[in-house]
Design a protein around this motif. Sequence first.
Motif, PDB file in Angstrom:
ATOM      1  N   ILE A 109      47.478 -36.813 -44.722  1.00  0.00           N
ATOM      2  CA  ILE A 109      48.778 -37.352 -44.060  1.00  0.00           C
ATOM      3  C   ILE A 109      48.444 -37.250 -42.503  1.00  0.00           C
ATOM      4  O   ILE A 109      49.205 -37.802 -41.685  1.00  0.00           O
ATOM      5  CB  ILE A 109      49.638 -36.126 -44.131  1.00  0.00           C
ATOM      6  CG1 ILE A 109      49.503 -34.773 -43.742  1.00  0.00           C
ATOM      7  CG2 ILE A 109      50.290 -36.199 -45.858  1.00  0.00           C
ATOM      8  CD1 ILE A 109      50.891 -33.916 -43.827  1.00  0.00           C
ATOM      9  N   GLY A 110      47.152 -36.834 -42.221  1.00  0.00           N
ATOM     10  CA  GLY A 110      46.967 -36.927 -40.682  1.00  0.00           C
ATOM     11  C   GLY A 110      46.639 -38.308 -40.021  1.00  0.00           C
ATOM     12  O   GLY A 110      46.568 -38.514 -38.877  1.00  0.00           O
ATOM     13  N   THR A 111      46.536 -39.263 -41.026  1.00  0.00           N
ATOM     14  CA  THR A 111      46.557 -40.750 -40.422  1.00  0.00           C
ATOM     15  C   THR A 111      47.826 -41.391 -40.044  1.00  0.00           C
ATOM     16  O   THR A 111      47.685 -42.383 -39.299  1.00  0.00           O
ATOM     17  CB  THR A 111      45.743 -41.667 -41.307  1.00  0.00           C
ATOM     18  OG1 THR A 111      46.679 -41.652 -42.521  1.00  0.00           O
ATOM     19  CG2 THR A 111      44.233 -41.099 -41.567  1.00  0.00           C
ATOM     20  N   TYR A 112      49.059 -40.601 -40.603  1.00  0.00           N
ATOM     21  CA  TYR A 112      50.101 -41.087 -40.093  1.00  0.00           C
ATOM     22  C   TYR A 112      50.403 -40.629 -38.563  1.00  0.00           C
ATOM     23  O   TYR A 112      49.881 -39.709 -38.088  1.00  0.00           O
ATOM     24  CB  TYR A 112      51.288 -40.241 -40.946  1.00  0.00           C
ATOM     25  CG  TYR A 112      51.319 -40.795 -42.396  1.00  0.00           C
ATOM     26  CD1 TYR A 112      51.980 -42.029 -42.623  1.00  0.00           C
ATOM     27  CD2 TYR A 112      50.811 -40.056 -43.395  1.00  0.00           C
ATOM     28  CE1 TYR A 112      52.045 -42.605 -44.079  1.00  0.00           C
ATOM     29  CE2 TYR A 112      50.920 -40.506 -44.745  1.00  0.00           C
ATOM     30  CZ  TYR A 112      51.564 -41.617 -44.822  1.00  0.00           C
ATOM     31  OH  TYR A 112      51.605 -42.131 -46.327  1.00  0.00           O
ATOM     32  N   MET A 114      45.445 -36.310 -32.976  1.00  0.00           N
ATOM     33  CA  MET A 114      46.310 -35.203 -32.956  1.00  0.00           C
ATOM     34  C   MET A 114      47.141 -34.898 -31.533  1.00  0.00           C
ATOM     35  O   MET A 114      46.604 -34.854 -30.714  1.00  0.00           O
ATOM     36  CB  MET A 114      45.778 -33.823 -33.309  1.00  0.00           C
ATOM     37  CG  MET A 114      46.302 -32.559 -33.624  1.00  0.00           C
ATOM     38  SD  MET A 114      47.314 -32.845 -35.127  1.00  0.00           S
ATOM     39  CE  MET A 114      46.002 -32.564 -36.324  1.00  0.00           C
ATOM     40  N   THR A 115      48.420 -34.906 -31.894  1.00  0.00           N
ATOM     41  CA  THR A 115      49.332 -34.396 -30.614  1.00  0.00           C
ATOM     42  C   THR A 115      50.120 -33.210 -30.847  1.00  0.00           C
ATOM     43  O   THR A 115      50.044 -32.931 -32.021  1.00  0.00           O
ATOM     44  CB  THR A 115      50.359 -35.789 -30.332  1.00  0.00           C
ATOM     45  OG1 THR A 115      51.140 -35.626 -31.566  1.00  0.00           O
ATOM     46  CG2 THR A 115      49.858 -36.975 -30.265  1.00  0.00           C
ATOM     47  N   ASN A 116      50.601 -32.796 -29.956  1.00  0.00           N
ATOM     48  CA  ASN A 116      51.386 -31.459 -30.278  1.00  0.00           C
ATOM     49  C   ASN A 116      52.371 -31.695 -31.299  1.00  0.00           C
ATOM     50  O   ASN A 116      52.487 -30.933 -32.294  1.00  0.00           O
ATOM     51  CB  ASN A 116      52.269 -31.101 -28.959  1.00  0.00           C
ATOM     52  CG  ASN A 116      52.782 -29.478 -28.951  1.00  0.00           C
ATOM     53  OD1 ASN A 116      52.467 -28.952 -29.861  1.00  0.00           O
ATOM     54  ND2 ASN A 116      53.541 -29.430 -28.011  1.00  0.00           N
ATOM     55  N   SER A 117      53.242 -32.875 -31.476  1.00  0.00           N
ATOM     56  CA  SER A 117      54.191 -33.094 -32.427  1.00  0.00           C
ATOM     57  C   SER A 117      53.748 -33.047 -33.767  1.00  0.00           C
ATOM     58  O   SER A 117      54.116 -32.529 -34.538  1.00  0.00           O
ATOM     59  CB  SER A 117      55.069 -34.374 -31.921  1.00  0.00           C
ATOM     60  OG  SER A 117      55.835 -34.738 -33.078  1.00  0.00           O
ATOM     61  N   LYS A 118      52.575 -33.876 -33.749  1.00  0.00           N
ATOM     62  CA  LYS A 118      51.899 -34.065 -34.970  1.00  0.00           C
ATOM     63  C   LYS A 118      51.228 -32.673 -35.738  1.00  0.00           C
ATOM     64  O   LYS A 118      51.230 -32.419 -36.766  1.00  0.00           O
ATOM     65  CB  LYS A 118      50.795 -35.191 -34.889  1.00  0.00           C
ATOM     66  CG  LYS A 118      50.243 -35.445 -36.252  1.00  0.00           C
ATOM     67  CD  LYS A 118      49.245 -36.399 -36.024  1.00  0.00           C
ATOM     68  CE  LYS A 118      48.792 -37.307 -37.140  1.00  0.00           C
ATOM     69  NZ  LYS A 118      47.814 -38.450 -36.760  1.00  0.00           N
ATOM     70  N   LEU A 119      50.739 -31.995 -34.698  1.00  0.00           N
ATOM     71  CA  LEU A 119      50.079 -30.762 -35.067  1.00  0.00           C
ATOM     72  C   LEU A 119      51.320 -29.815 -35.620  1.00  0.00           C
ATOM     73  O   LEU A 119      50.869 -29.129 -36.641  1.00  0.00           O
ATOM     74  CB  LEU A 119      49.588 -29.828 -33.714  1.00  0.00           C
ATOM     75  CG  LEU A 119      49.142 -28.646 -33.821  1.00  0.00           C
ATOM     76  CD1 LEU A 119      47.828 -28.490 -34.782  1.00  0.00           C
ATOM     77  CD2 LEU A 119      48.732 -27.986 -32.411  1.00  0.00           C
ATOM     78  N   ASN A 120      52.408 -29.788 -35.237  1.00  0.00           N
ATOM     79  CA  ASN A 120      53.307 -28.832 -35.593  1.00  0.00           C
ATOM     80  C   ASN A 120      53.965 -29.381 -37.057  1.00  0.00           C
ATOM     81  O   ASN A 120      54.232 -28.611 -37.790  1.00  0.00           O
ATOM     82  CB  ASN A 120      54.595 -28.770 -34.734  1.00  0.00           C
ATOM     83  CG  ASN A 120      54.526 -27.854 -33.663  1.00  0.00           C
ATOM     84  OD1 ASN A 120      54.661 -26.558 -33.927  1.00  0.00           O
ATOM     85  ND2 ASN A 120      53.892 -28.256 -32.667  1.00  0.00           N
ATOM     86  N   TRP A 164      42.335 -32.259 -27.902  1.00  0.00           N
ATOM     87  CA  TRP A 164      41.123 -32.360 -28.039  1.00  0.00           C
ATOM     88  C   TRP A 164      40.416 -30.894 -28.355  1.00  0.00           C
ATOM     89  O   TRP A 164      41.241 -29.941 -28.036  1.00  0.00           O
ATOM     90  CB  TRP A 164      40.108 -33.068 -26.974  1.00  0.00           C
ATOM     91  CG  TRP A 164      40.723 -34.591 -26.738  1.00  0.00           C
ATOM     92  CD1 TRP A 164      41.556 -35.134 -25.917  1.00  0.00           C
ATOM     93  CD2 TRP A 164      40.123 -35.587 -27.619  1.00  0.00           C
ATOM     94  NE1 TRP A 164      41.613 -36.370 -26.282  1.00  0.00           N
ATOM     95  CE2 TRP A 164      40.919 -36.725 -27.436  1.00  0.00           C
ATOM     96  CE3 TRP A 164      39.264 -35.649 -28.944  1.00  0.00           C
ATOM     97  CZ2 TRP A 164      40.715 -37.811 -27.754  1.00  0.00           C
ATOM     98  CZ3 TRP A 164      39.076 -36.734 -29.450  1.00  0.00           C
ATOM     99  CH2 TRP A 164      39.798 -37.929 -29.070  1.00  0.00           C
ATOM    100  N   GLY A 165      39.342 -30.588 -28.761  1.00  0.00           N
ATOM    101  CA  GLY A 165      38.666 -29.393 -29.024  1.00  0.00           C
ATOM    102  C   GLY A 165      38.658 -28.628 -27.810  1.00  0.00           C
ATOM    103  O   GLY A 165      38.904 -27.380 -27.531  1.00  0.00           O
TER     104      GLY A 165
END
Length: 151
Positions: free
Chosen positions: A109-112, A27-33, A81-82
């Motif tokens: 979709i989180g694996t993308y 998880m990155t910031n971009s992916k999180l959004n 990270w947590g």
Amino acid sequence: MRKPYQAKTIAKFLIEAAEAAEPTICMTNSKLNSMLYYVQAWYMIKYGTPCFTDQLYAQSWGVAVEDVHYTFRMFGNCSLWGIMANQIKTDEKLEKKDQKQICKVLYQIGTYSAATLNRIVMNQKPYRDAYANTSNASVITLESLKAYFSE
């Protein structure tokens, strides 16, 4: 009808769930959004109501929930990270049924990669319409999400 959550509550849960699924999901910031965009769309389709109250914005670099984006922008493209999720201060708790459904979205979709998710989002009508419509401050409307994902 249930009261919507704050986006930061969903973001904190997504970061922690991604960490638990690591190394499968980074998880990155971009992916999180981007994930928040899909969680909001899923909720609009499933319940006809928003999952969170914050607005999604179509930015030149992708989709963003401003409060969440600015909380994690200092980490750039690094994995979240947590311990970083602890930057989000909230007492709000997600209902178990919502946790399960959000995890379903995350695992689908989180694996993308963040770049792939960004490209997909930026090619979808809700993003394109919001980005082209400067009079709407680039807000991706709930109605546009529901209409697009209902097709």
